[in-house]
Design an enzyme around this catalytic site. Sequence first.
Site, short mmCIF file in Angstrom:
data_model
loop_
_atom_site.label_atom_id
_atom_site.label_comp_id
_atom_site.label_asym_id
_atom_site.label_seq_id
_atom_site.Cartn_x
_atom_site.Cartn_y
_atom_site.Cartn_z
N ASP A 325 19.92 -24.50 110.37
CA ASP A 325 21.18 -25.18 110.06
C ASP A 325 21.80 -25.53 111.41
O ASP A 325 22.59 -24.79 111.96
CB ASP A 325 22.07 -24.24 109.24
CG ASP A 325 23.35 -24.90 108.78
OD1 ASP A 325 23.51 -26.12 109.00
OD2 ASP A 325 24.22 -24.21 108.21
N CYS A 378 25.48 -30.59 108.49
CA CYS A 378 26.59 -31.12 107.68
C CYS A 378 27.14 -32.37 108.36
O CYS A 378 28.34 -32.56 108.50
CB CYS A 378 27.68 -30.07 107.47
SG CYS A 378 28.37 -29.35 108.98
#
Length: 436
Positions: A325, A378
């Site tokens: 991530d 994100c």
Amino acid sequence: MSAKSSFNPRDSALDVLLAVLGGGRSLDAALAEHVPSDADSRDAGFCRAIAYGVLRNHRRLAAIRDRLLHKSLRSRDQDMALLVEIGLQQLLAMETPAHAAVSETVAVARHRGKQWAARLINALLRRFQREREDCLALVDTAPAVRASVPDWLLARLQHDWPDDWRSLLEAQNTRAPMTLRVNRRRQSVAGYQQRLVEAGLPARTLDGFPDALVLEHPVAVGRLPGFDQGDCSVQDGAAQLAVALLSPGPGHRVLDACAAPGGKAAHALERSDAALLALDDDEVRLERVAGTLGRLGLQAECRVADAAATDDWWDGRPFERILLDAPCSGTGVIRRHPDIKWLRRADDPPRLQAAQRRLLDSLWPLLAPGGRLVYCTCSILQAENEAVIAAFMQARPDAQAVPPALPVGRRVGYGQQILTGEAGVDGFYYACLEKR
């Protein structure tokens, strides 16, 4: 005098905005510093609403302010310039009665010993009430001003998403829903949904997201049944897709390379009996990972380390699953963190791209043959997503991309991009790579 009796939400909101726009602090950190934990809940909520609203609309509010002024305020008067924005935000987008929006905002200037500013702010806000429609018609002609984004971000969105940039700008300025992840080690989603209803907190399921419930109205986590006991967590639906792609199995050795704040690591352990190593290079943030796991009754090894500096922490045993991530611009979660618009700079995406590629190149040798690495951000910027994976795939003949087949988003070469607001979730990018 107690915090409840002395806390002024507008005055504290001004301190929060100064910390973010003047000091470069994150909105979360500034709120934690300037909103006392024992402040009246309504006043604290009003302070947060002002801070979020001004940051969402900062450029537009500043343009309105500057149009109303005969001459610009001095740079040393940034506090009073932001106080005007606080007043305008209340008049534009909040349910505050107009007389209170004006008088209470003016009172903050007086409280800070700036009588000259009090007179000026009173005149500006009252003038805006009289000339509102004409003023908005003039400032809203420029898309970047109307949507309140910096020019560099608008240019990137227009380049990357020529058919979607308008809807993206709109989605970034909306309030995000509160989505829960049900801990299915403890109960079913339907069972927890019923508990929410019984607690007066109606929630709906989210198609394609098997562990998710979306609350009709956001609440403090203390009101969620069994939260402290680990029955649920707060996590957007897009972030919950990582574990489905990772698909850890019993006994798998799993690496969460940039684990903080720990939501994805916890989700992986809720869904499997894997042996998980959680890394983060920030000791304070890693403590949040440990706290999250402890609340949920889960266990993992947590270690402070730079994931790319593998010689410092790797024991030589390969991982069957790696979740990366990656650090990114956060442009997919601006609706939750509007400070991102003003804290990021035009040169951040290329700088972050280099860090993302460094992590990929360093972690790939640690993946076992037949193993799977899930790369996600994100971000909604192609430079941090598909461009990174495309360059990596060209350099790694032993890497094979597996189509993500997510319930939301669009295929973009090797991965899948979710744009902010699609199916009500945050903006995310996913790529799933397997070692031949």
